[in-house]
Design a protein around this motif. Structure first.
Motif, mmCIF file in Angstrom:
data_model
loop_
_atom_site.group_PDB
_atom_site.id
_atom_site.type_symbol
_atom_site.label_atom_id
_atom_site.label_comp_id
_atom_site.label_asym_id
_atom_site.label_seq_id
_atom_site.Cartn_x
_atom_site.Cartn_y
_atom_site.Cartn_z
ATOM 1 N N GLN A 183 29.645 22.226 100.134
ATOM 2 C CA GLN A 183 30.994 23.140 99.991
ATOM 3 C C GLN A 183 31.341 22.815 98.504
ATOM 4 O OE1 GLN A 183 34.721 22.252 101.909
ATOM 5 N NE2 GLN A 183 35.538 24.287 101.681
ATOM 6 N N ILE A 184 31.110 21.565 97.800
ATOM 7 C CA ILE A 184 31.486 21.273 96.832
ATOM 8 C C ILE A 184 30.312 21.859 95.665
ATOM 9 C CG2 ILE A 184 31.673 19.392 94.599
ATOM 10 C CD1 ILE A 184 32.520 17.823 97.312
ATOM 11 N N LYS A 185 29.291 22.063 96.177
ATOM 12 C CA LYS A 185 28.180 22.593 95.361
ATOM 13 C C LYS A 185 28.383 24.029 95.179
ATOM 14 C CE LYS A 185 23.332 23.628 95.683
ATOM 15 N NZ LYS A 185 21.942 23.654 96.567
ATOM 16 N N HIS A 186 28.871 24.877 96.442
ATOM 17 C CA HIS A 186 29.212 26.063 96.420
ATOM 18 C C HIS A 186 30.312 26.446 95.327
ATOM 19 C CE1 HIS A 186 26.431 27.269 99.181
ATOM 20 N NE2 HIS A 186 27.021 26.531 100.227
ATOM 21 N N TRP A 187 31.451 25.318 95.394
ATOM 22 C CA TRP A 187 32.586 25.465 94.455
ATOM 23 C C TRP A 187 32.053 25.631 92.797
ATOM 24 C CZ3 TRP A 187 36.184 21.499 96.762
ATOM 25 C CH2 TRP A 187 36.779 21.850 97.946
ATOM 26 N N LEU A 188 31.124 24.751 92.644
ATOM 27 C CA LEU A 188 30.725 24.648 91.268
ATOM 28 C C LEU A 188 29.679 25.928 90.838
ATOM 29 C CD1 LEU A 188 29.507 20.821 91.248
ATOM 30 C CD2 LEU A 188 31.483 22.042 89.871
ATOM 31 N N GLU A 189 28.927 26.345 91.622
ATOM 32 C CA GLU A 189 28.308 27.516 91.516
ATOM 33 C C GLU A 189 29.159 28.700 91.372
ATOM 34 O OE1 GLU A 189 25.772 27.555 94.955
ATOM 35 O OE2 GLU A 189 24.507 26.607 94.166
ATOM 36 N N ALA A 190 30.271 28.878 92.055
ATOM 37 C CA ALA A 190 31.240 30.008 92.005
ATOM 38 C C ALA A 190 31.899 29.926 90.556
ATOM 39 C CB ALA A 190 32.303 29.965 93.121
ATOM 40 N N LEU A 191 32.458 28.717 90.358
ATOM 41 C CA LEU A 191 33.137 28.613 88.817
ATOM 42 C C LEU A 191 32.028 28.936 87.764
ATOM 43 C CD1 LEU A 191 34.741 25.056 89.384
ATOM 44 C CD2 LEU A 191 36.081 27.420 88.984
ATOM 45 N N GLU A 192 30.981 28.790 87.860
ATOM 46 C CA GLU A 192 29.880 29.127 86.749
ATOM 47 C C GLU A 192 29.627 30.590 86.726
ATOM 48 O OE1 GLU A 192 25.259 27.726 85.180
ATOM 49 O OE2 GLU A 192 26.197 26.907 87.114
ATOM 50 N N CYS A 193 29.691 31.098 87.775
ATOM 51 C CA CYS A 193 29.017 32.413 88.096
ATOM 52 C C CYS A 193 30.359 33.410 87.532
ATOM 53 C CB CYS A 193 28.916 33.035 89.600
ATOM 54 S SG CYS A 193 28.857 34.598 89.862
ATOM 55 N N ILE A 194 31.407 33.025 88.039
ATOM 56 C CA ILE A 194 32.559 34.017 87.679
ATOM 57 C C ILE A 194 32.970 33.785 86.107
ATOM 58 C CG2 ILE A 194 35.116 34.400 88.209
ATOM 59 C CD1 ILE A 194 33.195 35.208 90.569
ATOM 60 N N CYS A 195 32.896 32.611 85.637
ATOM 61 C CA CYS A 195 33.288 32.322 84.190
ATOM 62 C C CYS A 195 32.356 33.075 83.330
ATOM 63 C CB CYS A 195 33.375 30.645 84.002
ATOM 64 S SG CYS A 195 34.649 29.940 84.642
ATOM 65 N N GLU A 203 38.132 30.857 98.154
ATOM 66 C CA GLU A 203 38.412 32.196 97.798
ATOM 67 C C GLU A 203 37.476 32.575 96.745
ATOM 68 O OE1 GLU A 203 43.066 32.247 98.630
ATOM 69 O OE2 GLU A 203 42.321 33.123 96.585
ATOM 70 N N LEU A 204 37.318 31.781 95.859
ATOM 71 C CA LEU A 204 36.103 31.923 94.787
ATOM 72 C C LEU A 204 34.764 32.122 95.347
ATOM 73 C CD1 LEU A 204 36.926 31.945 91.604
ATOM 74 C CD2 LEU A 204 35.958 29.823 91.549
ATOM 75 N N VAL A 205 34.608 31.164 96.039
ATOM 76 C CA VAL A 205 33.184 31.310 96.845
ATOM 77 C C VAL A 205 32.699 32.617 97.296
ATOM 78 C CG1 VAL A 205 31.685 30.314 98.633
ATOM 79 C CG2 VAL A 205 32.959 28.741 96.784
ATOM 80 N N LYS A 206 33.868 33.289 97.917
ATOM 81 C CA LYS A 206 33.754 34.274 98.770
ATOM 82 C C LYS A 206 33.423 35.542 97.634
ATOM 83 C CE LYS A 206 33.957 37.300 102.049
ATOM 84 N NZ LYS A 206 32.955 37.332 103.171
ATOM 85 N N MET A 207 34.486 35.477 96.540
ATOM 86 C CA MET A 207 34.471 36.371 95.568
ATOM 87 C C MET A 207 32.958 36.347 94.886
ATOM 88 S SD MET A 207 38.090 35.650 94.164
ATOM 89 C CE MET A 207 37.985 36.097 92.555
ATOM 90 N N LYS A 208 32.291 35.077 94.589
ATOM 91 C CA LYS A 208 30.949 35.072 93.974
ATOM 92 C C LYS A 208 30.151 35.929 95.210
ATOM 93 C CE LYS A 208 27.251 31.797 92.985
ATOM 94 N NZ LYS A 208 26.259 32.602 94.068
ATOM 95 N N LYS A 209 30.190 35.518 96.494
ATOM 96 C CA LYS A 209 29.382 36.261 97.277
ATOM 97 C C LYS A 209 29.316 37.823 97.158
ATOM 98 C CE LYS A 209 28.217 36.156 102.192
ATOM 99 N NZ LYS A 209 28.464 35.881 103.399
ATOM 100 N N LEU A 210 30.526 38.237 97.294
ATOM 101 C CA LEU A 210 30.826 39.810 97.154
ATOM 102 C C LEU A 210 30.133 40.274 95.757
ATOM 103 C CD1 LEU A 210 34.174 39.912 99.091
ATOM 104 C CD2 LEU A 210 31.973 40.536 99.744
ATOM 105 N N VAL A 211 30.373 39.692 94.781
ATOM 106 C CA VAL A 211 29.729 39.850 93.425
ATOM 107 C C VAL A 211 28.207 40.086 93.347
ATOM 108 C CG1 VAL A 211 29.613 38.983 90.876
ATOM 109 C CG2 VAL A 211 31.853 38.977 92.034
ATOM 110 N N ASP A 212 27.756 39.136 93.995
ATOM 111 C CA ASP A 212 26.464 39.076 94.156
ATOM 112 C C ASP A 212 25.693 40.271 94.903
ATOM 113 O OD1 ASP A 212 26.028 36.619 92.838
ATOM 114 O OD2 ASP A 212 25.707 35.436 94.459
ATOM 115 N N GLN A 213 26.610 40.949 95.896
ATOM 116 C CA GLN A 213 26.137 41.819 96.738
ATOM 117 C C GLN A 213 26.676 43.274 96.121
ATOM 118 O OE1 GLN A 213 28.137 40.938 100.505
ATOM 119 N NE2 GLN A 213 26.670 39.390 101.118
ATOM 120 N N GLY A 214 27.126 43.163 95.076
ATOM 121 C CA GLY A 214 27.585 44.219 94.480
ATOM 122 C C GLY A 214 28.778 45.019 95.036
#
Length: 301
Positions: free
Chosen positions: A220-232, A165-176
């Motif tokens: 997928q693990i890489k995407h998780w780490l990127e999402a954690l960094e982005c949202i935080c 879910e967090l990865v999906k949220m990051k994607k939508l954030v990047d798209q505004g």
């Protein structure tokens, strides 16, 4: 007689020629027609946006239920169905709650959703659990939301669905297309942003990573780490071990209402722009029409 006849013919031809329309009349009529058509389309588009948004708010399909592995993030919010404020033709003000259900459902999150109901904030949270449901249903609900709360707790990374879910949220954030507010519930933001085995959050994350650490899922693990960094990196709220949860809930509600206010300003700005364009088009139509009418009168005289 022939001379008189020729004179009459000449006068008649002159009169007919004088009453003929100017050559540029068709061109002017074409311009006026195009402007009027554009004006009509702008008005129709504005009305369609309002009507479609209300239909979306009133015709929300029943929400699926998810098994215990999910982050359990939403309820239809039927008690809040009267809220019809719009963000775009496809969204209403829906807050998507992303959290670890087994840890927070019956304590902190229950207090938070009660506060949302009192303040008439429409939200998604699954109150029931059922096995065999696909995470795709959950991701659709994120797309339908305008604001998301990522509620990080020590057991948050136990769930692969929470992380997806967090990865999906990051994607939508990047798209505004989505605003995310990180909520740190008795966990340090730095431990969430860079999970390591020195913290409980980090240990749970890497335990999950080991379970899915196959060749096909390392990405997928890489995407998780990127999402954690982005949202935080977003401006969030943090609750310490000895802080007041009631005050913390109040702060979250205030932040969400502020975010909804920003969406309202954007919607109002868009509406004002459409209105101004319509007024300018109408004034231009009137000006061209007036100039053309005056020109016709001048030629007639």
């Amino acid at each position: 007689m022939p001379a008189k006849k020729s004179i009459l013919i000449t006068e008649e031809s002159i009169l007919k020629r004088n009453h003929k329309k100017p050559r540029h009349t068709c061109f002017i009529n074409t311009i006026i027609g195009c402007i009027l058509i554009k004006l009509v389309f702008l008005v129709i588009a504005a009305k369609y946006s309002l009507i479609y948004g209300r239909l979306s708010a009133n015709n929300t399909s029943p929400l699926p239920r998810f098994d215990n592995e999910s982050c359990h993030s939403f309820n239809d919010g039927q008690t809040n169905s009267n809220l019809t404020s719009l963000v775009s033709p496809s969204k209403v003000h829906k807050v998507f709650l992303n959290f670890r259900g087994e840890q927070l459902r019956y304590n902190f999150v229950s207090h938070l959703t009660d506060a949302f109901e009192r303040h008439r904030i429409k939200f998604f949270i699954d109150k029931y659990e059922q096995r065999g449901k696909d995470v795709k249903h959950l991701l659709v609900r994120i797309e339908e939301s305008s604001i998301a709360l990522a509620i990080f707790s020590t057991r948050y990374p136990e769930s692969s669905w929470c992380m997806d879910e967090l990865v999906k949220m990051k994607k939508l954030v990047d798209q505004g297309k989505l605003r995310v507010i990180p909520i740190f519930y008795k966990v340090e933001p730095k431990d969430v942003r860079n999970p390591n085995r020195g913290s409980e959050f980090g240990r749970n994350f890497w335990r999950l990573a080991e379970l899915v650490s196959t060749t096909s899922r390392r990405e997928q693990i890489k995407h998780w780490l990127e999402a954690l960094e982005c949202i935080c990196d977003k401006l969030g709220l943090s609750l310490g071990e000895k802080s007041s949860e009631s005050d913390f809930v109040y702060d979250i509600v205030k932040r969400v209402k502020d975010a909804i206010g920003l969406e309202e300003e954007e919607k109002s700005f868009l509406g004002e722009n459409i209105k101004k364009k319509s007024e300018v088009s109408l004034r231009l139509c009137k000006k061209i029409s007036g100039d053309w009418t005056g020109n016709q009168r001048f030629r007639s005289s």
